[in-house]
Motif scaffolding. Sequence first.
Motif, PDB file in Angstrom:
ATOM      1  N   LYS A   1       0.867  -1.155  -0.024  1.00  0.00           N
ATOM      2  CA  LYS A   1       0.023  -0.121   0.046  1.00  0.00           C
ATOM      3  C   LYS A   1       1.005   1.088  -0.077  1.00  0.00           C
ATOM      4  O   LYS A   1       1.759   1.636   0.908  1.00  0.00           O
ATOM      5  CB  LYS A   1      -1.010   0.007   1.326  1.00  0.00           C
ATOM      6  N   PRO A   2       0.861   1.838  -1.107  1.00  0.00           N
ATOM      7  CA  PRO A   2       1.855   3.126  -1.295  1.00  0.00           C
ATOM      8  C   PRO A   2       1.663   3.874  -0.053  1.00  0.00           C
ATOM      9  O   PRO A   2       0.657   4.584   0.344  1.00  0.00           O
ATOM     10  CB  PRO A   2       1.514   3.865  -2.544  1.00  0.00           C
ATOM     11  N   SER A   3       2.825   4.404   0.517  1.00  0.00           N
ATOM     12  CA  SER A   3       2.834   5.828   1.374  1.00  0.00           C
ATOM     13  C   SER A   3       2.748   6.921   1.154  1.00  0.00           C
ATOM     14  O   SER A   3       3.082   7.077  -0.016  1.00  0.00           O
ATOM     15  CB  SER A   3       3.984   5.346   2.512  1.00  0.00           C
ATOM     16  N   GLN A   4       2.087   7.887   1.894  1.00  0.00           N
ATOM     17  CA  GLN A   4       2.325   9.167   1.450  1.00  0.00           C
ATOM     18  C   GLN A   4       3.361  10.078   1.590  1.00  0.00           C
ATOM     19  O   GLN A   4       3.566  11.088   0.882  1.00  0.00           O
ATOM     20  CB  GLN A   4       0.807  10.018   1.830  1.00  0.00           C
ATOM     21  N   LEU A   5       4.213   9.965   2.675  1.00  0.00           N
ATOM     22  CA  LEU A   5       5.208  10.765   3.380  1.00  0.00           C
ATOM     23  C   LEU A   5       6.449  10.054   3.219  1.00  0.00           C
ATOM     24  O   LEU A   5       7.515  10.828   3.315  1.00  0.00           O
ATOM     25  CB  LEU A   5       4.783  11.408   4.603  1.00  0.00           C
ATOM     26  N   ILE A   6       6.505   8.650   3.167  1.00  0.00           N
ATOM     27  CA  ILE A   6       7.769   8.128   3.356  1.00  0.00           C
ATOM     28  C   ILE A   6       8.098   7.084   2.082  1.00  0.00           C
ATOM     29  O   ILE A   6       6.966   7.001   1.461  1.00  0.00           O
ATOM     30  CB  ILE A   6       7.794   7.507   4.657  1.00  0.00           C
ATOM     31  N   LYS A   7       9.120   6.556   1.891  1.00  0.00           N
ATOM     32  CA  LYS A   7       9.451   5.563   0.930  1.00  0.00           C
ATOM     33  C   LYS A   7       8.607   4.258   0.974  1.00  0.00           C
ATOM     34  O   LYS A   7       8.347   3.491   0.262  1.00  0.00           O
ATOM     35  CB  LYS A   7      10.994   5.568   0.540  1.00  0.00           C
ATOM     36  N   PRO A   8       9.113   3.475   2.348  1.00  0.00           N
ATOM     37  CA  PRO A   8       8.767   2.352   2.604  1.00  0.00           C
ATOM     38  C   PRO A   8       7.126   2.348   2.398  1.00  0.00           C
ATOM     39  O   PRO A   8       6.327   3.219   3.002  1.00  0.00           O
ATOM     40  CB  PRO A   8       8.959   2.015   4.254  1.00  0.00           C
ATOM     41  N   PRO A   9       6.349   1.180   1.671  1.00  0.00           N
ATOM     42  CA  PRO A   9       4.933   1.005   1.599  1.00  0.00           C
ATOM     43  C   PRO A   9       4.501   0.333   2.854  1.00  0.00           C
ATOM     44  O   PRO A   9       5.057  -0.137   3.702  1.00  0.00           O
ATOM     45  CB  PRO A   9       4.892   0.037   0.591  1.00  0.00           C
ATOM     46  N   GLY A  10       3.125   0.490   3.070  1.00  0.00           N
ATOM     47  CA  GLY A  10       2.501  -0.315   4.011  1.00  0.00           C
ATOM     48  C   GLY A  10       2.039  -1.559   3.505  1.00  0.00           C
ATOM     49  O   GLY A  10       2.396  -1.951   2.146  1.00  0.00           O
ATOM     50  N   ILE A  11       1.231  -2.305   4.114  1.00  0.00           N
ATOM     51  CA  ILE A  11       0.795  -3.628   3.696  1.00  0.00           C
ATOM     52  C   ILE A  11      -0.941  -3.377   3.591  1.00  0.00           C
ATOM     53  O   ILE A  11      -1.531  -3.220   4.474  1.00  0.00           O
ATOM     54  CB  ILE A  11       1.240  -4.536   4.727  1.00  0.00           C
ATOM     55  N   VAL A  12      -1.211  -4.046   2.348  1.00  0.00           N
ATOM     56  CA  VAL A  12      -2.711  -4.048   2.026  1.00  0.00           C
ATOM     57  C   VAL A  12      -3.366  -5.313   2.894  1.00  0.00           C
ATOM     58  O   VAL A  12      -2.705  -6.400   3.125  1.00  0.00           O
ATOM     59  CB  VAL A  12      -2.807  -4.510   0.522  1.00  0.00           C
ATOM     60  N   GLY A  13      -4.485  -4.923   3.364  1.00  0.00           N
ATOM     61  CA  GLY A  13      -5.070  -5.720   4.471  1.00  0.00           C
ATOM     62  C   GLY A  13      -5.120  -5.564   5.725  1.00  0.00           C
ATOM     63  O   GLY A  13      -5.715  -6.259   6.758  1.00  0.00           O
ATOM     64  N   CYS A  14      -4.214  -4.666   6.031  1.00  0.00           N
ATOM     65  CA  CYS A  14      -4.145  -4.287   7.530  1.00  0.00           C
ATOM     66  C   CYS A  14      -5.278  -3.226   7.523  1.00  0.00           C
ATOM     67  O   CYS A  14      -5.616  -2.366   6.716  1.00  0.00           O
ATOM     68  CB  CYS A  14      -2.736  -3.485   7.796  1.00  0.00           C
ATOM     69  N   TYR A  15      -5.740  -2.910   8.957  1.00  0.00           N
ATOM     70  CA  TYR A  15      -6.533  -1.996   9.097  1.00  0.00           C
ATOM     71  C   TYR A  15      -6.153  -0.518   9.448  1.00  0.00           C
ATOM     72  O   TYR A  15      -6.972   0.595   9.361  1.00  0.00           O
ATOM     73  CB  TYR A  15      -7.747  -2.534  10.288  1.00  0.00           C
ATOM     74  N   ALA A  16      -4.836  -0.466   9.840  1.00  0.00           N
ATOM     75  CA  ALA A  16      -4.342   0.944  10.098  1.00  0.00           C
ATOM     76  C   ALA A  16      -2.990   1.189   9.729  1.00  0.00           C
ATOM     77  O   ALA A  16      -2.408  -0.198   9.680  1.00  0.00           O
ATOM     78  CB  ALA A  16      -4.627   1.456  11.589  1.00  0.00           C
ATOM     79  N   TRP A  17      -2.487   2.315   9.447  1.00  0.00           N
ATOM     80  CA  TRP A  17      -1.076   2.452   8.842  1.00  0.00           C
ATOM     81  C   TRP A  17      -0.150   3.654   9.489  1.00  0.00           C
ATOM     82  O   TRP A  17      -0.971   4.685   9.449  1.00  0.00           O
ATOM     83  CB  TRP A  17      -0.843   2.395   7.467  1.00  0.00           C
ATOM     84  N   MET A  18       0.883   3.532  10.159  1.00  0.00           N
ATOM     85  CA  MET A  18       1.693   4.814  10.850  1.00  0.00           C
ATOM     86  C   MET A  18       2.851   4.943   9.910  1.00  0.00           C
ATOM     87  O   MET A  18       3.730   3.837  10.056  1.00  0.00           O
ATOM     88  CB  MET A  18       1.773   4.389  12.312  1.00  0.00           C
ATOM     89  N   GLU A  19       2.920   5.955   9.349  1.00  0.00           N
ATOM     90  CA  GLU A  19       4.267   6.276   8.439  1.00  0.00           C
ATOM     91  C   GLU A  19       5.099   6.953   9.423  1.00  0.00           C
ATOM     92  O   GLU A  19       4.525   7.972  10.228  1.00  0.00           O
ATOM     93  CB  GLU A  19       3.831   7.151   7.221  1.00  0.00           C
ATOM     94  N   CYS A  20       6.145   6.512   9.775  1.00  0.00           N
ATOM     95  CA  CYS A  20       7.050   7.006  10.867  1.00  0.00           C
ATOM     96  C   CYS A  20       8.567   7.516  10.343  1.00  0.00           C
ATOM     97  O   CYS A  20       9.113   6.618   9.495  1.00  0.00           O
ATOM     98  CB  CYS A  20       7.186   5.998  11.951  1.00  0.00           C
ATOM     99  N   GLU A  21       8.954   8.241  10.999  1.00  0.00           N
ATOM    100  CA  GLU A  21      10.506   8.520  11.021  1.00  0.00           C
ATOM    101  C   GLU A  21      11.140   8.196  12.283  1.00  0.00           C
ATOM    102  O   GLU A  21      10.646   8.326  13.617  1.00  0.00           O
ATOM    103  CB  GLU A  21      10.784   9.634  10.589  1.00  0.00           C
ATOM    104  N   LEU A  22      12.559   7.685  12.214  1.00  0.00           N
ATOM    105  CA  LEU A  22      13.281   7.509  13.384  1.00  0.00           C
ATOM    106  C   LEU A  22      13.620   8.717  14.151  1.00  0.00           C
ATOM    107  O   LEU A  22      14.150   9.902  13.778  1.00  0.00           O
ATOM    108  CB  LEU A  22      14.606   6.944  13.151  1.00  0.00           C
ATOM    109  N   VAL A  23      13.327   8.858  15.548  1.00  0.00           N
ATOM    110  CA  VAL A  23      13.845  10.112  16.198  1.00  0.00           C
ATOM    111  C   VAL A  23      14.920   9.840  17.223  1.00  0.00           C
ATOM    112  O   VAL A  23      15.749  10.466  17.155  1.00  0.00           O
ATOM    113  CB  VAL A  23      12.485  10.307  17.036  1.00  0.00           C
ATOM    114  N   LYS A  24      15.043   8.598  17.743  1.00  0.00           N
ATOM    115  CA  LYS A  24      16.008   8.399  18.773  1.00  0.00           C
ATOM    116  C   LYS A  24      16.198   6.897  18.983  1.00  0.00           C
ATOM    117  O   LYS A  24      15.168   6.068  18.813  1.00  0.00           O
ATOM    118  CB  LYS A  24      15.827   9.207  20.150  1.00  0.00           C
ATOM    119  N   GLU A  25      17.349   6.465  19.479  1.00  0.00           N
ATOM    120  CA  GLU A  25      17.702   5.048  19.684  1.00  0.00           C
ATOM    121  C   GLU A  25      18.132   4.922  21.378  1.00  0.00           C
ATOM    122  O   GLU A  25      18.939   5.860  21.684  1.00  0.00           O
ATOM    123  CB  GLU A  25      18.611   4.447  18.898  1.00  0.00           C
TER     124      GLU A  25
END
Length: 191
Positions: free
Chosen positions: A90-114
């Motif tokens: 499932k194409p993402s809107q703000l980042i390169k990695p796609p989501g997965i079709v069939g899931c009920y929700a998707w969070m497009e995230c960026e790394l903040v800290k480790e």
Amino acid sequence: MPLPVTFISTISCDGIRNIAPWSCVMPVLRPLDLICLASAKKRDTLVNIRETGEFVLNLAGAAMQDKVMPTARYSSPDVDEFTEAGLAEKPSQLIKPPGIVGCYAWMECELVKEFEEDRYVLIVGKVLRLEVADDVLKPDGSLDTEKASPLLITGSKKGMHFCTLKDLGVSEPFSAMFPDGKDPFVEGARR
């Protein structure tokens, strides 16, 4: 203890799509724009997040239980795990990695800290975009847990047990936790 089963999707620097099931995940307080993931140190997903700074947290329903083991098994970093597991992107809107079709929700995230320890790494990510499938939302915008049927897991000596949850039909406002009835996390209540 029941834990959510999510899938994290990433893309390597070489453009290889990766999926891993993930249960050690939690929001970091409200307004829920930060999430924390716990990772073993030797994970392709961790490498991809470190190298690209991006990932999608895909919230799966019970119907996706059969995709847990195909994405959990070891695969060489050069294997496209979407293809391997038979999952559509499932194409993402703000980042390169796609989501997965069939899931009920998707969070497009960026790394903040480790936060790195001897045996694990805690990853804090900022949710840049949250999307929830319309068919699992109630008219008031809240999640219909019966329709979403969130995939959960419990562990035992025998291994993993997959389950889901039941809505008790009882709700309380967040403000009920505070003596003055005012929720300090609500916009406008902050000083």
